[in-house]
Design a protein around this motif. Structure first.
Motif, PDB file in Angstrom:
ATOM      1  N   PHE B 224       0.834  -1.206   0.000  1.00  0.00           N
ATOM      2  CA  PHE B 224       0.000   0.000   0.000  1.00  0.00           C
ATOM      3  C   PHE B 224       0.880   1.273   0.000  1.00  0.00           C
ATOM      4  O   PHE B 224       0.861   2.051   0.947  1.00  0.00           O
ATOM      5  CB  PHE B 224      -0.921   0.009   1.225  1.00  0.00           C
ATOM      6  CG  PHE B 224      -2.148   0.859   1.039  1.00  0.00           C
ATOM      7  CD1 PHE B 224      -3.046   0.619  -0.013  1.00  0.00           C
ATOM      8  CD2 PHE B 224      -2.431   1.895   1.901  1.00  0.00           C
ATOM      9  CE1 PHE B 224      -4.174   1.383  -0.178  1.00  0.00           C
ATOM     10  CE2 PHE B 224      -3.565   2.677   1.742  1.00  0.00           C
ATOM     11  CZ  PHE B 224      -4.432   2.409   0.701  1.00  0.00           C
ATOM     12  N   PHE B 226       0.802   4.100  -1.621  1.00  0.00           N
ATOM     13  CA  PHE B 226       0.262   5.315  -2.247  1.00  0.00           C
ATOM     14  C   PHE B 226       0.428   6.540  -1.353  1.00  0.00           C
ATOM     15  O   PHE B 226       0.397   6.452  -0.134  1.00  0.00           O
ATOM     16  CB  PHE B 226      -1.225   5.125  -2.574  1.00  0.00           C
ATOM     17  CG  PHE B 226      -1.476   3.934  -3.442  1.00  0.00           C
ATOM     18  CD1 PHE B 226      -1.172   3.975  -4.796  1.00  0.00           C
ATOM     19  CD2 PHE B 226      -1.977   2.751  -2.905  1.00  0.00           C
ATOM     20  CE1 PHE B 226      -1.387   2.864  -5.594  1.00  0.00           C
ATOM     21  CE2 PHE B 226      -2.188   1.655  -3.692  1.00  0.00           C
ATOM     22  CZ  PHE B 226      -1.890   1.701  -5.045  1.00  0.00           C
ATOM     23  N   THR B 227       0.574   7.688  -2.040  1.00  0.00           N
ATOM     24  CA  THR B 227       0.656   8.977  -1.329  1.00  0.00           C
ATOM     25  C   THR B 227      -0.283   9.960  -2.011  1.00  0.00           C
ATOM     26  O   THR B 227      -0.759   9.702  -3.114  1.00  0.00           O
ATOM     27  CB  THR B 227       2.082   9.546  -1.373  1.00  0.00           C
ATOM     28  OG1 THR B 227       2.487   9.603  -2.739  1.00  0.00           O
ATOM     29  CG2 THR B 227       3.066   8.695  -0.581  1.00  0.00           C
ATOM     30  N   ARG B 244      -6.656   9.839   1.652  1.00  0.00           N
ATOM     31  CA  ARG B 244      -5.213  10.084   1.616  1.00  0.00           C
ATOM     32  C   ARG B 244      -4.556   8.819   2.162  1.00  0.00           C
ATOM     33  O   ARG B 244      -4.533   8.602   3.379  1.00  0.00           O
ATOM     34  CB  ARG B 244      -4.854  11.293   2.463  1.00  0.00           C
ATOM     35  CG  ARG B 244      -5.281  12.606   1.809  1.00  0.00           C
ATOM     36  CD  ARG B 244      -4.621  13.789   2.474  1.00  0.00           C
ATOM     37  NE  ARG B 244      -5.091  13.952   3.836  1.00  0.00           N
ATOM     38  CZ  ARG B 244      -6.239  14.516   4.166  1.00  0.00           C
ATOM     39  NH1 ARG B 244      -7.043  14.985   3.221  1.00  0.00           N
ATOM     40  NH2 ARG B 244      -6.604  14.627   5.417  1.00  0.00           N
ATOM     41  N   SER B 246      -1.695   7.684   2.714  1.00  0.00           N
ATOM     42  CA  SER B 246      -0.605   7.702   3.690  1.00  0.00           C
ATOM     43  C   SER B 246      -1.161   7.760   5.121  1.00  0.00           C
ATOM     44  O   SER B 246      -0.507   7.322   6.061  1.00  0.00           O
ATOM     45  CB  SER B 246       0.305   8.896   3.431  1.00  0.00           C
ATOM     46  OG  SER B 246      -0.453  10.079   3.526  1.00  0.00           O
ATOM     47  N   GLN B 247      -2.374   8.345   5.259  1.00  0.00           N
ATOM     48  CA  GLN B 247      -2.927   8.498   6.595  1.00  0.00           C
ATOM     49  C   GLN B 247      -3.661   7.250   7.091  1.00  0.00           C
ATOM     50  O   GLN B 247      -4.046   7.203   8.264  1.00  0.00           O
ATOM     51  CB  GLN B 247      -3.852   9.720   6.632  1.00  0.00           C
ATOM     52  CG  GLN B 247      -3.063  11.020   6.584  1.00  0.00           C
ATOM     53  CD  GLN B 247      -3.972  12.223   6.670  1.00  0.00           C
ATOM     54  OE1 GLN B 247      -4.323  12.805   5.679  1.00  0.00           O
ATOM     55  NE2 GLN B 247      -4.350  12.587   7.879  1.00  0.00           N
ATOM     56  N   ILE B 248      -3.908   6.299   6.190  1.00  0.00           N
ATOM     57  CA  ILE B 248      -4.615   5.082   6.640  1.00  0.00           C
ATOM     58  C   ILE B 248      -3.767   3.836   6.394  1.00  0.00           C
ATOM     59  O   ILE B 248      -4.261   2.706   6.474  1.00  0.00           O
ATOM     60  CB  ILE B 248      -5.976   4.937   5.928  1.00  0.00           C
ATOM     61  CG1 ILE B 248      -5.766   4.898   4.410  1.00  0.00           C
ATOM     62  CG2 ILE B 248      -6.922   6.066   6.322  1.00  0.00           C
ATOM     63  CD1 ILE B 248      -6.965   4.380   3.668  1.00  0.00           C
ATOM     64  N   LYS B 249      -2.505   4.077   6.063  1.00  0.00           N
ATOM     65  CA  LYS B 249      -1.649   2.961   5.648  1.00  0.00           C
ATOM     66  C   LYS B 249      -1.583   1.866   6.723  1.00  0.00           C
ATOM     67  O   LYS B 249      -1.749   0.683   6.440  1.00  0.00           O
ATOM     68  CB  LYS B 249      -0.255   3.503   5.350  1.00  0.00           C
ATOM     69  CG  LYS B 249       0.656   2.526   4.643  1.00  0.00           C
ATOM     70  CD  LYS B 249       1.951   3.245   4.266  1.00  0.00           C
ATOM     71  CE  LYS B 249       2.878   2.287   3.519  1.00  0.00           C
ATOM     72  NZ  LYS B 249       4.098   2.945   3.092  1.00  0.00           N
ATOM     73  N   LYS B 250      -1.338   2.335   7.925  1.00  0.00           N
ATOM     74  CA  LYS B 250      -1.190   1.357   9.013  1.00  0.00           C
ATOM     75  C   LYS B 250      -2.471   0.554   9.203  1.00  0.00           C
ATOM     76  O   LYS B 250      -2.446  -0.658   9.387  1.00  0.00           O
ATOM     77  CB  LYS B 250      -0.821   2.073  10.312  1.00  0.00           C
ATOM     78  CG  LYS B 250       0.666   2.282  10.460  1.00  0.00           C
ATOM     79  CD  LYS B 250       0.970   2.758  11.854  1.00  0.00           C
ATOM     80  CE  LYS B 250       2.456   2.952  12.027  1.00  0.00           C
ATOM     81  NZ  LYS B 250       2.765   3.584  13.303  1.00  0.00           N
TER      82      LYS B 250
END
Lengths: 698, 299
Positions: B224, B226-227, B244, B246-250
């Motif tokens: 995952f 994406f940015t 966005r 990057s903000q939900i990557k984890k």
């Protein structure tokens, strides 16, 4: 709250930028085909609220930061607040140094009190204040160096000039308007001399305008004066001042006070030494003026200071007046006779010679005016530069070579008088002297229908020769030549009773030219045998001779422009104020002109005599300035007028050290840029931290 | 001429199938060259006939006895008895179209199916092929004929996904359809209802099939990476999701890994084999890993 840079409040519109960027970003998504949607959906649903909240928080912080930045740039000022660091005060102090400020007070002068007041005002400013100091006639650049300003206060000179306070206020207000400061103050330290406020209504209106954005303080100094005697006029009666030849001086003395004065002595001094007995004016009622007549004798050739002095009073600037007069040993006049005749009496120049030297034959050698008669054929051998003036009396034609020499001679400072007559051929004069050289401002005309006919002459409106019209009235002119004016400048000096030109006066280079369209003998008139002829001829000569010294006596504050020989151009000159032998001289350089050099000097603030030492010249040049008569009235602004000003101006009265430390106590208003800057920095830091924190993967 | 035949005769389809076959052979033979032994040993092999030696034949199969008698070279030909049936079930749903790199999951899955088919047919076992989405779209019945390989390749190459995934009904259907016990190899991303999937797997197991779940994933689905602002467009007609990344990557990682882990553990719980593959991973490496594991497991 007020803003110093109100225009920059438009910057608040920039608050919309983060919102616009936010909205644009919301529309700008990169599309990505995706298979694992269910995991994405779950993750988004888990974080959606948090992300929205973070977006809103960041947006708010960014908007707030930009809004605060815009406010910071607009420099807000909180009235009623003080003690905030970074608040700036801009001030202008005008110290009136006009002539009336020289009025004597108990221990000093009004200007000394004004300087004290200015120092007290200066001590009330916080550090870093920008202060523009100005006299009534000269403004310094604003400075934050208060010590420098203090030194400048002590250097403000006393002048004998009339002040235009409105102009000074305009300059100071403009300077302040251009500055960005939370507090703007304008101090006018003056004696509130009524004459300096000119049109009170206009000045009041302007002050009211200025007071809209600037705190204006009017600090008055000095006590009212009840009496003031002033020399309001000083005129040497003689036009030709010769060595050891007594001449009359007419002096007008005016009582500007409100108490009658009696037994007023009027003294004469030549080169600083008393001359003769004082003239006593028996009584002088308030508002009245009386003339005194004094006689002076100049002992040596050259420039002399002739001073008239009254007994000193509290307003001393108008108690003395000096004029500079040049004494000559001999005035040489070359008479060119166009019609010598058979006998001396028939000669065209017979009456002229006797009018110029109206003494018996045996005394003519010692007489200061030395006429020399030549015919036109002798001119080639004559050195024109030996003569102060050349008179062409009914000369028929002007030889070509002589016309060239004559124009150069007049241009260099000589004088020319042309008398018409039956022999004069207008074509020759018009071609060479009028059209070619421009020496004559008018052309002779033979087509004048009114050339023949009895008529009289009258002085022109300004009567530049100061002739007595009664004496002129008895002169009958039978014939004349017409005079046609061209584009060249001239002044009519005499006119015929029908309005036609009789005598014109004009300048050519440094010299002077008179054109008379009737004869100098009895051929066309009986002027030569009338009493008016002698003063007429002598005043023509006097005007020519004095022309070289014209402009050497000016009012204080006027720029002196005196023309000198062209060869002096570029030479350095030192100008000394003669009343103060210890004062340093002013260095200048004589400017070059077409036909002359020019001495220009604008530091004529003090009344009195000045000496000009020109390098390479043995004899110094003198000139004088006189105090402005407009300053002589002791009247100050009344309480009613001050009351009107007090509606929008802070009024205070300065008596020696009376209000030390009181200026600036009421100063309030603080600029908020410093706390705002800190807040902007804080918001910037918060934005960075939050942006980093929010962008972390969760 | 029916459509099937036309498709088979389509030069482009043939080229694609040949390319796929060549690729599969290259991968499998690369593996076999290293191993020399079939992982599916124990099947009977019977002599069939002799034929005259031709250059290029393996000299090991020369019948030296016949040569001694006749002084001519004959090659012994054998017929392998087939007791092994493999059902290759390839997920051909739209979600398999996803590919962030040069190759999509479907292409990778096709390659994997082709390799396995080649491998199995090479051992003269039977292979059946099914390509499914919401239902079975393509099906080739089992066959041990090597010539069947081209047909398998052709079907694989020519398949284009059109619909979403419904694994469970397909597997249930297959469980009911397949009479002879065999190995069911399911190649999919398994982006479907987990519960139903497990029930269907259980069904297959119940029918006595050995089940191998081969999960094919794209690296981006795992990492995952994406940015910026991204609008994710579901491949199976799912609504758009703007976010966005990057903000939900984890959070995504957590969800996804949990899913994989659940799948793996459920497979093990039901005695299925689970093979995970990334499309950026060399296919021979995946096969080698699995076959090595299987060989060692078989003893």
């Amino acid at each position: 709250m007020n803003f110093l840079n109100q225009a920059l409040l438009w910057g608040l519109a920039a608050v919309s930028l983060p919102i616009i960027i936010h909205l644009l970003n919301r529309r700008r998504f990169r599309r990505e085909p995706w298979a694992a949607m269910r995991f994405l959906k779950v993750s988004v649903e888990q974080n959606q609220r948090r992300m929205k909240l973070e977006d809103w928080v960041l947006l708010l912080v960014r908007c707030a930061m930009i809004a605060l930045l815009a406010l910071l740039m607009a420099r807000p000022v909180m009235e009623g607040l003080s003690g905030v660091p970074g608040s700036k005060v801009a001030a202008a102090i005008i110290v009136d140094n006009s002539a009336s400020m020289g009025t004597r007070e108990t221990e000093s002068t009004r200007l000394s009190l004004a300087r004290e007041a200015a120092h007290a005002i200066l001590s009330g400013f916080p550090g870093g204040t920008s202060v523009a100091l100005a006299g009534a006639f000269h403004a310094h650049e604003a400075s934050n160096d208060l010590e420098l300003v203090a030194a400048r206060i002590d250097e403000i000179p006393q002048t004998d000039r009339h002040a235009d306070l409105q102009r000074s206020l305009e300059v100071a207000a403009r300077g302040l308007e251009g500055q960005a400061a939370s507090v703007k103050e304008l101090y006018l330290v003056t004696d509130a001399h009524a004459a300096e406020w000119g049109s009170f209504g206009a000045l009041e209106a302007r002050l009211r305008d200025i007071a809209m954005g600037i705190k204006v303080h009017l600090v008055t100094v000095g006590a009212p004066v009840r009496s003031n005697l002033a020399i309001s006029s000083l005129r040497p009666a003689a036009t030709l001042t010769s060595v050891n030849q007594p001449f009359r001086i007419d002096v007008d003395v005016t009582n500007h006070g409100d108490v009658p004065m009696s037994a007023v002595p009027v003294k004469l001094l030549v080169d600083g030494q008393p001359e003769g007995e004082a003239w006593i004016i028996d009584e002088l009622q308030p508002g009245d003026g009386q003339s005194a007549t004094l006689y002076a004798t100049l002992p040596t050739p050259g420039y002399h200071r002739v001073t008239v002095a009254l007994k000193g009073d509290k307003m001393p600037f108008d108690d003395r007046r000096t004029v500079v007069i040049k004494a000559r040993e001999e005035v040489s006049v070359l008479l060119v006779d166009g019609d010598p005749g058979q006998e001396a009496r028939d000669s065209e120049t017979f009456f002229l010679r006797h009018a110029l030297a109206p003494v018996p034959e045996e005394e003519q050698t010692d007489y200061p005016v030395q006429p020399r008669i030549v015919s036109i054929s002798d001119l080639a051998e004559e050195d024109l530069n030996r003569h102060h003036a050349v008179v062409l009396a009914n000369v028929a034609d002007v030889p070509l070579g002589f016309a060239d020499r004559l124009s150069r001679y007049v241009e260099a400072g000589g004088g020319l008088i042309v008398f018409a007559g039956g022999n004069l051929r207008p074509e020759s004069y018009n071609t060479l002297l009028h059209r070619k050289h421009g020496l004559l401002p008018v052309a002779f005309s033979t087509d004048d229908e009114d050339a023949v006919g009895p008529r009289t002459v009258v002085p022109a409106e300004t009567n530049p020769l100061g002739l007595d019209s009664d004496l002129l009235a008895g002169v009958v002119f039978r014939e004349k030549l017409g005079l046609e004016a061209g584009e060249m400048e001239y002044r009519p000096a005499l006119r015929y009773d029908d309005g036609g030109l009789a005598l014109t006066e004009s300048e050519y280079g440094r010299g002077k030219v008179f054109v008379f369209n009737s004869s100098a003998d009895l051929e066309w008139n009986d002027f030569a045998i009338r009493p008016a002829f002698v003063p007429f001829v002598n005043r023509l000569l006097g005007k020519i001779v004095q022309n070289r010294e014209a402009g050497l006596n000016v009012e204080a504050g006027q720029v002196l422009r005196h023309r000198l020989d062209v060869g002096l151009a570029g030479r350095p000159a030192t100008i000394y104020e003669m009343r103060d032998p210890e004062a340093l001289g002013y260095l200048t350089t004589l400017a070059g002109g077409e036909s002359s050099s020019v001495l220009k000097f604008d530091r004529t603030g003090r009344a009195g005599a000045y000496q000009v030492a020109i390098e390479g010249e043995s004899e110094p040049l003198l000139f004088s300035t006189r105090a402005s008569v407009r300053e002589s009235s002791p009247e100050l602004l009344g309480s009613e007028q001050l009351g009107r000003l007090g509606a929008f101006v802070e009024l205070s009265r300065w008596e020696s050290m009376s209000k030390q430390g009181s200026f600036g106590m009421e100063r309030q208003g603080a600029e908020l840029w410093w706390p705002l800057l800190l807040t902007v920095i804080l918001f910037g830091a918060i934005e960075i931290v939050l942006a980093q924190w929010f962008s972390r993967s969760k | 001429m029916d459509a099937e035949t036309r498709k088979l005769l389509d030069p482009r389809a043939i080229a694609r199938a040949e390319a796929l076959g060549m690729n599969a052979r290259f991968i499998v033979e690369g593996y076999m060259a290293g191993e020399h032994k079939s992982p599916y040993r124990g099947f009977a092999i019977e002599f069939a006939q002799h034929r005259e030696y031709a250059p290029g034949d393996d000299v090991r199969h020369l019948d030296w006895k016949v040569q001694a008698k006749t002084e001519r070279y004959y090659i012994k030909q054998y017929e392998q008895e087939t007791n092994f049936v493999a059902h290759l079930l390839l997920d051909g749903s739209e979600s398999m179209k996803y590919g962030s790199g040069e190759i999509s999951k479907l292409e990778y899955g096709k390659m994997m199916a082709a390799c396995l088919a080649y491998l199995i047919l090479h051992q003269r076992d039977s292979v059946a092929l099914g390509i499914f989405d919401e239902e079975v779209q393509e099906y080739l019945p089992r066959s041990d004929n090597r010539d069947n390989l081209f047909r398998i390749m052709d079907r694989l190459a020519g398949f284009e996904p059109l619909r979403g995934t419904r694994l469970a009904p397909v597997l249930h259907g297959m469980a009911g359809q397949i009479k002879r016990k065999g190995i069911v190899i399911v190649i999919s991303d398994f982006f479907d209802d987990e519960e139903e999937l497990l029930q269907s797997v259980q069904h297959l197991r119940f029918k006595g099939h050995e089940v191998i779940l081969m999960q094919v994933l794209d690296p981006c689905e795992i990492d995952f990476p994406f940015t910026g602002n991204v609008e994710f467009e579901g491949l199976e007609d799912l609504p758009l999701i703007r976010t966005r990344p990057s903000q939900i990557k984890k959070s995504y990682h957590r969800e996804f890994e949990e899913f994989r882990e659940r799948l793996r553990s459920d497979a093990e719980r039901h005695q299925c084999h689970f093979v995970g593959a990334r499309t950026d991973q060399p296919l021979d490496e995946v096969l080698a890993n699995y076959l090595t594991f299987r060989k060692s497991a078989a003893g």
